[in-house]
Motif scaffolding. Structure first.
Motif, mmCIF file in Angstrom:
data_model
loop_
_atom_site.group_PDB
_atom_site.id
_atom_site.type_symbol
_atom_site.label_atom_id
_atom_site.label_comp_id
_atom_site.label_asym_id
_atom_site.label_seq_id
_atom_site.Cartn_x
_atom_site.Cartn_y
_atom_site.Cartn_z
ATOM 1 N N PRO A 11 0.740 -1.173 0.089
ATOM 2 C CA PRO A 11 -0.089 0.096 0.107
ATOM 3 C C PRO A 11 0.776 1.038 -0.130
ATOM 4 N N GLY A 12 0.319 2.184 -0.750
ATOM 5 C CA GLY A 12 1.074 3.658 -0.839
ATOM 6 C C GLY A 12 2.256 3.434 -2.067
ATOM 7 N N LEU A 13 2.616 2.366 -2.498
ATOM 8 C CA LEU A 13 3.503 2.283 -3.814
ATOM 9 C C LEU A 13 2.675 2.333 -4.890
ATOM 10 N N GLU A 14 3.031 2.745 -5.939
ATOM 11 C CA GLU A 14 2.536 2.507 -7.363
ATOM 12 C C GLU A 14 2.711 1.305 -7.919
ATOM 13 N N LEU A 15 2.103 0.479 -8.238
ATOM 14 C CA LEU A 15 2.323 -0.661 -9.026
ATOM 15 C C LEU A 15 2.384 -0.551 -10.355
ATOM 16 N N LEU A 16 3.589 -0.758 -11.051
ATOM 17 C CA LEU A 16 3.995 -0.295 -12.369
ATOM 18 C C LEU A 16 3.603 -1.497 -13.439
ATOM 19 N N HIS A 17 3.850 -2.651 -12.713
ATOM 20 C CA HIS A 17 3.642 -3.878 -13.744
ATOM 21 C C HIS A 17 3.561 -5.024 -12.767
ATOM 22 N N ARG A 18 2.749 -5.930 -12.994
ATOM 23 C CA ARG A 18 2.549 -7.217 -12.546
ATOM 24 C C ARG A 18 2.779 -8.200 -13.502
ATOM 25 N N GLY A 19 3.986 -9.035 -13.677
ATOM 26 C CA GLY A 19 4.421 -9.550 -14.822
ATOM 27 C C GLY A 19 3.773 -11.475 -14.292
ATOM 28 N N LYS A 20 4.779 -12.169 -14.969
ATOM 29 C CA LYS A 20 4.387 -13.497 -14.849
ATOM 30 C C LYS A 20 4.927 -14.157 -13.651
ATOM 31 N N VAL A 21 6.019 -13.330 -13.006
ATOM 32 C CA VAL A 21 6.597 -13.775 -11.607
ATOM 33 C C VAL A 21 6.890 -12.542 -11.076
ATOM 34 N N ARG A 22 7.219 -11.486 -11.520
ATOM 35 C CA ARG A 22 7.622 -10.312 -10.822
ATOM 36 C C ARG A 22 6.625 -9.300 -10.684
ATOM 37 N N ASP A 23 6.625 -8.464 -9.381
ATOM 38 C CA ASP A 23 5.754 -7.283 -9.330
ATOM 39 C C ASP A 23 6.776 -6.145 -9.155
ATOM 40 N N VAL A 24 6.546 -5.141 -9.878
ATOM 41 C CA VAL A 24 7.391 -3.861 -10.088
ATOM 42 C C VAL A 24 6.645 -2.770 -9.523
ATOM 43 N N TYR A 25 7.163 -2.155 -8.657
ATOM 44 C CA TYR A 25 6.670 -0.807 -7.841
ATOM 45 C C TYR A 25 7.528 0.552 -8.221
ATOM 46 N N VAL A 26 6.961 1.601 -8.502
ATOM 47 C CA VAL A 26 7.652 2.783 -8.603
ATOM 48 C C VAL A 26 8.199 3.558 -7.272
ATOM 49 N N LEU A 27 9.458 3.804 -7.426
ATOM 50 C CA LEU A 27 10.032 4.599 -5.989
ATOM 51 C C LEU A 27 10.542 5.951 -6.621
ATOM 52 N N PRO A 28 10.741 6.732 -5.765
ATOM 53 C CA PRO A 28 11.231 8.018 -6.062
ATOM 54 C C PRO A 28 12.772 7.863 -6.737
ATOM 55 N N ASN A 30 13.614 8.060 -10.132
ATOM 56 C CA ASN A 30 13.814 6.885 -11.158
ATOM 57 C C ASN A 30 14.404 5.665 -10.674
ATOM 58 N N ARG A 31 13.750 5.143 -9.875
ATOM 59 C CA ARG A 31 14.282 3.851 -9.172
ATOM 60 C C ARG A 31 12.931 2.969 -9.189
ATOM 61 N N LEU A 32 12.947 1.630 -9.157
ATOM 62 C CA LEU A 32 11.835 0.544 -9.012
ATOM 63 C C LEU A 32 12.331 -0.216 -7.741
ATOM 64 N N LEU A 33 11.267 -0.888 -7.130
ATOM 65 C CA LEU A 33 11.259 -2.075 -6.353
ATOM 66 C C LEU A 33 10.627 -3.275 -6.957
ATOM 67 N N MET A 34 11.652 -4.088 -7.209
ATOM 68 C CA MET A 34 11.340 -5.196 -7.937
ATOM 69 C C MET A 34 11.165 -6.667 -7.111
ATOM 70 N N VAL A 35 9.857 -7.213 -6.867
ATOM 71 C CA VAL A 35 9.661 -8.275 -6.055
ATOM 72 C C VAL A 35 9.619 -9.462 -6.833
ATOM 73 N N ALA A 36 10.389 -10.564 -6.423
ATOM 74 C CA ALA A 36 10.076 -11.860 -6.972
ATOM 75 C C ALA A 36 8.991 -12.644 -6.276
ATOM 76 N N SER A 37 7.853 -13.017 -6.972
ATOM 77 C CA SER A 37 6.923 -13.719 -6.461
ATOM 78 C C SER A 37 7.113 -15.143 -6.316
ATOM 79 N N ASP A 38 6.287 -15.973 -5.941
ATOM 80 C CA ASP A 38 6.527 -17.460 -6.118
ATOM 81 C C ASP A 38 5.622 -18.124 -7.298
ATOM 82 N N ARG A 39 5.067 -17.220 -7.705
ATOM 83 C CA ARG A 39 4.417 -17.542 -8.897
ATOM 84 C C ARG A 39 5.297 -18.389 -10.162
ATOM 85 N N LEU A 40 4.532 -19.537 -10.661
ATOM 86 C CA LEU A 40 5.403 -20.149 -11.528
ATOM 87 C C LEU A 40 4.525 -20.124 -13.174
ATOM 88 N N SER A 41 5.175 -19.611 -14.097
ATOM 89 C CA SER A 41 4.746 -19.501 -15.262
ATOM 90 C C SER A 41 5.348 -20.882 -16.326
#
Length: 298
Positions: A11-28, A30-41
């Motif tokens: 909450p509070g972070l802008e979700l830029l992209h939810r991919g097959k495995v990674r969720d990517v959030y916008v940070l101030p 010009n940075r990103l927070l990249m989260v590797a989920s346990d999803r499997l494609s």
């Protein structure tokens, strides 16, 4: 202990992209927070069942390779502490080992693939045409055969639910220009040769790998997303390798082989995965992390 995360919620972070495995959030900045989920494609379809701890393993092995290849080309990591950018109230333990803070790059619309062995979609293309991505290969090769030399076999970058398609180098030139296309080809093969040599010392064959690249604000090419993971590569135990079969592997080929036994058209929604296949996949990812990087998360 490894954590399990199918879908991140920050909450509070802008979700830029939810991919097959990674969720990517916008940070101030010009940075990103990249989260590797346990999803499997598999076959470009996100399956309904997560692989516990998979995202942590992917992130740790990527970080290992980013560090090992930093002398070859730059990457998107900033090295900043993940806990420092998480929203208040979020458990840092859930994200610490599966997330990275990165520079925000302009991604290139191509999957950069290096192959040292003939397997997967490359094997199927070769059976049909004797060629792969416009590259003519010697006649009479068997499944899993070692190629005379590693080759660059790019593919399209499909959206979630669509399928990547192998394309020629000329198609990459048309998409991003000749100079940049050549930079990507050279970098991809350079990384593959380096990694394959290191892995061979640890008893693992890297049959192929997929890299993604982006440009920074100065137009410099950097490798991004993930690097030489069991999701983006085929890892074979050298002691069990032989031609003519799909060799045993430390990657999601174990799941692909299971899915090939089903009456499934490889379109969404994906089928449920039995518990023994989930656990077998987790064990293979863990073995790859241990053998290649010397890291155990259990």
């Amino acid at each position: 202990m490894p954590t399990t995360l199918h879908t991140s919620e920050l909450p509070g972070l802008e979700l830029l992209h939810r991919g097959k495995v990674r969720d990517v959030y916008v940070l101030p900045g010009n940075r990103l927070l990249m989260v590797a989920s346990d999803r499997l494609s598999a076959f470009d379809v996100v399956l309904p069942d997560p692989i516990p701890g998979k995202g942590e393993m992917l992130c740790q092995i990527s970080n290992f390779w980013f560090a090992k290849t930093a002398h070859l080309l730059p990457n998107h990591l900033t090295g900043e502490d993940v806990a420092a950018v998480l929203p208040d109230g979020v458990d840092p333990a859930l994200y610490a080992r599966r997330s990275v803070v990165t520079r925000r790059l302009k991604p290139l619309p191509v999957e950069a693939i290096a192959r040292g062995y003939l397997i997967g979609s490359g094997w199927k293309d070769y059976q049909r045409s004797g060629s792969l991505c416009g590259i003519r290969l010697p006649a009479g090769l068997q499944q899993a055969a070692r190629l005379p030399e590693p080759i660059f076999t790019p593919s399209t970058k499909a959206a979630v639910g669509d399928h990547d398609e192998n394309v020629s180098f000329d198609a990459v030139v048309r998409a991003i220009g000749g100079d940049l296309a050549e930079q990507v080809r050279v970098a991809t093969l350079q990384v593959y040769r380096f990694a394959a040599s290191l892995a061979a010392e640890r008893g693992i064959i890297i049959a192929d790998t997929k890299l993604e690249f982006g440009l920074d604000e100065a137009g410099q090419l950097q490798v991004m997303d993930e690097m030489l993971t069991p999701d983006s590569s085929r890892f074979w135990p050298a002691s069990e390798y032989r031609e003519g079969i799909s060799p045993p592997s430390y990657d999601k080929q174990f799941v692909r082989d299971y899915l090939e036994t089903l009456d499934w058209n490889k379109s969404a929604p994906g089928p449920r995965i039995p518990a023994e296949v989930i656990e077998g996949t987790r064990q293979r990812y863990a073995e790859a992390l241990k053998r290649l990087a010397g890291i155990e998360l259990d």
